[in-house]
Design a protein around this motif. Structure first.
Motif, PDB file in Angstrom:
ATOM      1  N   GLN A  94       0.828  -1.214   0.000  1.00  0.00           N
ATOM      2  CA  GLN A  94       0.000   0.000   0.000  1.00  0.00           C
ATOM      3  C   GLN A  94       0.863   1.264   0.000  1.00  0.00           C
ATOM      4  O   GLN A  94       0.519   2.251  -0.646  1.00  0.00           O
ATOM      5  CB  GLN A  94      -0.947  -0.004   1.207  1.00  0.00           C
ATOM      6  CG  GLN A  94      -1.951  -1.139   1.190  1.00  0.00           C
ATOM      7  CD  GLN A  94      -2.759  -1.199  -0.083  1.00  0.00           C
ATOM      8  OE1 GLN A  94      -3.297  -0.202  -0.543  1.00  0.00           O
ATOM      9  NE2 GLN A  94      -2.831  -2.374  -0.687  1.00  0.00           N
ATOM     10  N   ASP A 123       3.747   1.602  -1.354  1.00  0.00           N
ATOM     11  CA  ASP A 123       4.287   1.763  -2.707  1.00  0.00           C
ATOM     12  C   ASP A 123       3.313   2.518  -3.613  1.00  0.00           C
ATOM     13  O   ASP A 123       3.727   3.204  -4.543  1.00  0.00           O
ATOM     14  CB  ASP A 123       4.605   0.395  -3.331  1.00  0.00           C
ATOM     15  CG  ASP A 123       5.838  -0.244  -2.724  1.00  0.00           C
ATOM     16  OD1 ASP A 123       6.612   0.459  -2.036  1.00  0.00           O
ATOM     17  OD2 ASP A 123       6.019  -1.470  -2.925  1.00  0.00           O
ATOM     18  N   LYS A 124       2.018   2.399  -3.335  1.00  0.00           N
ATOM     19  CA  LYS A 124       0.994   3.072  -4.138  1.00  0.00           C
ATOM     20  C   LYS A 124       0.750   4.515  -3.690  1.00  0.00           C
ATOM     21  O   LYS A 124       0.223   5.315  -4.450  1.00  0.00           O
ATOM     22  CB  LYS A 124      -0.330   2.316  -4.042  1.00  0.00           C
ATOM     23  CG  LYS A 124      -0.291   0.931  -4.621  1.00  0.00           C
ATOM     24  CD  LYS A 124      -1.626   0.241  -4.380  1.00  0.00           C
ATOM     25  CE  LYS A 124      -1.596  -1.211  -4.785  1.00  0.00           C
ATOM     26  NZ  LYS A 124      -2.881  -1.874  -4.477  1.00  0.00           N
TER      27      LYS A 124
END
Length: 117
Positions: A25, A27-28
């Motif tokens: 998450q 990374d997003k």
């Protein structure tokens, strides 16, 4: 005679599944630095857990570095979460955080809230 200073250790841990989910998450979310474990007054047992993505730490945050993930907890909530293990589980088609709190003395039947005495 000398006095011994004792500083209690406050701990928060995460399972590998929880670490993997949070990393994915993060990374997003370009600005997120970690996840906050917050406590709110709610439900029939007294308190409930909330998780929030953290863009900026607050002055009253304690930060736990767990396998490359930062978990932020407000100092006022430390006594309520000391020793907690955060897991991420899949039950049927639902995925959710699960909290194993050794200090919880009661939980409501629906799992929404808990008590610490």
């Amino acid at each position: 005679m000398t006095a011994e200073v004792f500083t209690p250790t406050v701990g928060v841990t995460m399972t590998p599944n929880a670490v993997k989910h949070v990393r994915k998450q993060l990374d997003k979310a370009a600005n997120a630095k970690g996840i906050r474990l917050a406590i709110k007054k709610s439900g029939c047992s007294g308190f409930k857990y909330e998780t929030q993505w953290v863009d900026e730490a607050s002055a009253d945050d304690k930060v736990f570095h767990i396998d490359g993930v930062d978990v932020f907890v407000k100092e006022e909530h430390l006594a309520l979460v000391n020793g907690i293990e955060i897991d991420f589980v899949t039950e049927g088609v639902n995925s959710l955080f699960q909290f194993r709190n050794p200090n919880a003395t009661a939980e409501c039947g629906c799992g929404e809230s808990f008590t610490v005495t």
